[in-house]
Design an enzyme around this catalytic site. Structure first.
Site, PDB file in Angstrom:
ATOM      1  N   GLY A 245       0.746  -1.253   0.000  1.00  0.00           N
ATOM      2  CA  GLY A 245       0.000   0.000   0.000  1.00  0.00           C
ATOM      3  C   GLY A 245       0.770   1.293   0.000  1.00  0.00           C
ATOM      4  CD  GLU A 287       0.691  -9.655   1.119  1.00  0.00           C
ATOM      5  OE1 GLU A 287      -0.243  -8.901   0.811  1.00  0.00           O
ATOM      6  OE2 GLU A 287       0.512 -10.834   1.431  1.00  0.00           O
ATOM      7  N   PRO A 288       4.748  -5.233  -0.470  1.00  0.00           N
ATOM      8  CG  PRO A 288       6.946  -4.459  -0.440  1.00  0.00           C
ATOM      9  CD  PRO A 288       6.038  -5.474   0.193  1.00  0.00           C
ATOM     10  N   GLY A 289       3.992  -3.710  -3.595  1.00  0.00           N
ATOM     11  CA  GLY A 289       3.994  -3.888  -5.044  1.00  0.00           C
ATOM     12  C   GLY A 289       4.472  -2.592  -5.686  1.00  0.00           C
ATOM     13  NE  ARG A 327      -2.185   2.851 -11.763  1.00  0.00           N
ATOM     14  CZ  ARG A 327      -2.080   4.024 -11.199  1.00  0.00           C
ATOM     15  NH1 ARG A 327      -1.449   5.002 -11.818  1.00  0.00           N
ATOM     16  NH2 ARG A 327      -2.597   4.248 -10.008  1.00  0.00           N
ATOM     17  CE1 TYR A 331      -8.057   1.786 -10.839  1.00  0.00           C
ATOM     18  CE2 TYR A 331      -5.856   1.977 -11.749  1.00  0.00           C
ATOM     19  CZ  TYR A 331      -6.894   1.196 -11.298  1.00  0.00           C
ATOM     20  OH  TYR A 331      -6.754  -0.169 -11.298  1.00  0.00           O
ATOM     21  CB  CYS A 358     -10.807   4.285 -32.022  1.00  0.00           C
ATOM     22  SG  CYS A 358     -10.341   4.778 -33.642  1.00  0.00           S
ATOM     23  CD  GLU A 359     -12.450   4.253 -24.991  1.00  0.00           C
ATOM     24  OE1 GLU A 359     -12.672   3.344 -25.811  1.00  0.00           O
ATOM     25  OE2 GLU A 359     -12.855   4.243 -23.826  1.00  0.00           O
ATOM     26  CE1 TYR A 387      -1.118  -3.574  -8.913  1.00  0.00           C
ATOM     27  CE2 TYR A 387      -0.128  -1.569  -8.064  1.00  0.00           C
ATOM     28  CZ  TYR A 387      -0.570  -2.864  -7.873  1.00  0.00           C
ATOM     29  OH  TYR A 387      -0.448  -3.449  -6.639  1.00  0.00           O
TER      30      TYR A 387
HETATM   31  N1  LLP Z   1      -1.286  -7.241  -1.033  1.00  0.00           N
HETATM   32  C1  LLP Z   1      -2.575  -7.342  -1.385  1.00  0.00           C
HETATM   33  C2  LLP Z   1      -3.419  -8.345  -0.750  1.00  0.00           C
HETATM   34  C3  LLP Z   1      -3.110  -6.487  -2.378  1.00  0.00           C
HETATM   35  O1  LLP Z   1      -4.379  -6.596  -2.708  1.00  0.00           O
HETATM   36  C4  LLP Z   1      -2.266  -5.541  -3.004  1.00  0.00           C
HETATM   37  C5  LLP Z   1      -2.774  -4.665  -4.060  1.00  0.00           C
HETATM   38  C6  LLP Z   1      -0.922  -5.481  -2.600  1.00  0.00           C
HETATM   39  C7  LLP Z   1      -0.471  -6.341  -1.609  1.00  0.00           C
HETATM   40  C8  LLP Z   1       0.049  -4.520  -3.206  1.00  0.00           C
HETATM   41  O2  LLP Z   1      -0.290  -3.206  -2.962  1.00  0.00           O
HETATM   42  P1  LLP Z   1       0.655  -1.986  -3.407  1.00  0.00           P
HETATM   43  O3  LLP Z   1       1.892  -2.043  -2.531  1.00  0.00           O
HETATM   44  O4  LLP Z   1       0.991  -2.179  -4.833  1.00  0.00           O
HETATM   45  O5  LLP Z   1      -0.171  -0.790  -3.158  1.00  0.00           O
HETATM   46  N2  LLP Z   1      -4.534  -1.437 -10.103  1.00  0.00           N
HETATM   47  C9  LLP Z   1      -4.499  -0.446  -9.044  1.00  0.00           C
HETATM   48  C10 LLP Z   1      -3.879  -0.997  -7.772  1.00  0.00           C
HETATM   49  C11 LLP Z   1      -4.600  -2.208  -7.233  1.00  0.00           C
HETATM   50  C12 LLP Z   1      -3.939  -2.757  -5.978  1.00  0.00           C
HETATM   51  C13 LLP Z   1      -4.546  -4.064  -5.611  1.00  0.00           C
HETATM   52  N3  LLP Z   1      -3.955  -4.707  -4.487  1.00  0.00           N
HETATM   53  C14 LLP Z   1      -3.719   0.756  -9.551  1.00  0.00           C
HETATM   54  O6  LLP Z   1      -3.224   0.735 -10.672  1.00  0.00           O
HETATM   55  O7  LLP Z   1      -3.595   1.744  -8.842  1.00  0.00           O
END
Ligand code: LLP
Length: 439
Positions: A245, A287-289, A327, A331, A358-359, A387
């Protein structure tokens, strides 16, 4: 400011990972995703270091942000775990020979096939979302004569988004089980009662692109209250997964908290919460993404048609768009661009950067300040590492772009550009439609 290796080289071109982006454009074509591997390494190390005061911790990369075979290898070599959310992500991880015991399998509707694949592969943790899944899991564990280690996904009633968070009494979410009405406690009891299921801990994820990290404190306290409640019922929770997050910088207006500060806040909050409740500190998992790969990614495009509607707007169209970055349309996300072939020129003009779909909503930047643009300029849009590729589509049958990783002056493909042949590879023309007269 930004993590990573972005620089301007002697030729006056934008350089990433020691590679000239104009050369990358020539070699691999545009549009092109560029992954700054050094930035991923830096971010991962920062996460690992920031949690060092915890007796046990694990950083698990959330693969949904960006996952390829090569990315799995990077994550493995950094010693991180991997969070997968589908059979496809699991397959990718296993194809890359990612150690199964470091895989965390998420999802609110995992299929029987997905669960069975995960059990057969021996994934480290399955994050149980609901009772239906739990029952499937138990049957499969018995069938395969194995113990399945699980975390229970809990919705603590804290929902966070970029700048704000809300605390909700009742938890309206498709994910996990709420704390209200002891629903989560009832699930823990249910897990404990099942023979081949081994309860390791609990999980929560409160949102994404979070700037106000105080909401993590609230979530952590709620989770520890829950852990105490579980203990009163004789249930030991040895692991606490706090999800992902942390926010990143997309534009200059964003001011995210550093990974170090975030890790320290988590550490302090966890240690204090345990001390206050006389608890042994559980293993803490995060769990960083986005914060691991977001700023490490840059997409380069070639500028084509430029349209000046006098008194209204200047549009500069590029050779990609919502297919590689949905995105903005989804969003209202905002991005910052640099002109890679003239990054030193002052941004005296205002352009809207349009995609080629085309949008009308296919825009990448609305009214961004940029230098004077001409067809052939290479535009670099920053912070596209998370993402973007993972959410890319073939809308308008535009082939998905290539991905290169750059590291210490060398570039290598992670994903080849799709060809037109790839676009129709899975398609069939029914026999009936091959006859001369059909209708
Ligand atoms: N763990 C769980 C259970 C999650 O659902 C997520 C993201 C993460 C970890 C990783 O979160 P992060 O560190 O990346 O914030 N498509 C959207 C973001 C959807 C996130 C979904 N879950 C966007 O492009 O902003």
């Amino acid at each position: 400011m930004r993590t990573g290796t972005m620089d301007i080289n002697a030729e006056g071109h934008l350089e990433i990972g020691g590679c000239d982006t104009i050369r990358l454009a020539k070699e691999y074509g545009t549009p092109l995703y560029i992954l700054d591997e050094e930035a991923v390494v830096q971010n991962s190390r920062e996460y690992l270091q920031s949690l060092q005061r915890l007796p046990r911790s694990q950083v698990v990369y959330a693969g949904k942000a960006f996952l390829t075979l090569g990315m799995c290898r990077i994550v493995d070599k950094l010693g991180l775990g991997l969070d997968v959310v589908s059979g496809g992500e699991l397959y990718t991880a296993l194809q890359a020979e990612f150690p199964a015991e470091r895989i965390y399998f998420h999802g609110n509707n995992k299929s029987l096939f997905e669960l069975e694949s995960a059990i057969q592969a021996g994934v480290g943790r399955i994050v149980v979302d609901n009772r239906y899944e739990l029952e499937l899991l138990s049957q499969l564990a018995i069938k395969h004569h194995t113990q399945v280690s699980v975390l229970l996904r809990v919705t603590p009633g804290v929902e966070a988004h970029t700048h704000t968070y809300i605390q909700t009494g009742q938890e309206d979410s498709k994910f996990g089980v709420g704390l209200a009405n002891d629903a989560a406690l009832a699930m823990l009891k249910c897990i404990k009662a099942l023979p081949n299921i081994d309860l390791k801990g609990v999980h929560c994820h409160i949102g994404s692109q979070i700037f106000d990290i105080s909401c993590f404190k609230i979530a952590i306290d709620l989770m520890f209250d829950f852990i105490v409640q579980a203990a009163h019922h004789g249930i030991v929770v040895d692991e606490l997964d706090l999800g992902g997050g942390l926010g990143i910088r997309y534009t200059e207006a964003d001011d995210p908290v550093s990974i170090t500060k975030f890790g320290h806040l988590l550490t302090e909050t966890v240690l204090t919460a345990c001390q206050q409740r006389s608890l042994t500190v559980p293993k803490i998992i995060i769990e960083p993404g986005r914060s691991l790969v977001g700023e490490a990614g840059t997409t380069i495009y070639e500028v084509g048609a430029i349209k000046d509607i006098p008194g209204i707007r200047k549009y500069a169209s590029v050779d990609g768009g919502m297919g590689d970055n949905p995105r903005v349309a989804l969003y209202q996300a905002q991005y910052h661009a640099i002109v890679a072939n003239k990054p030193n020129e002052t941004a005296d003009f205002v352009y809207t950067i349009a995609g080629k779909c085309c949008e009308s909503g296919d825009m990448l930047i609305h009214d961004g300040k940029l230098p004077f643009l001409e067809p052939g300029d290479i535009l670099a849009i920053l912070s596209t590492g998370a993402y973007n590729y993972s959410m890319a589509s073939n809308y308008n049958l535009i082939p998905r772009l290539a991905v290169v990783t750059v590291y210490k002056g060398e570039s290598e493909l992670l994903v080849e550009r799709e060809s037109y042949a790839d676009l129709v590879r899975l398609q069939k023309i029914p026999d009936r439609l091959c006859k001369k007269s059909v209708y």
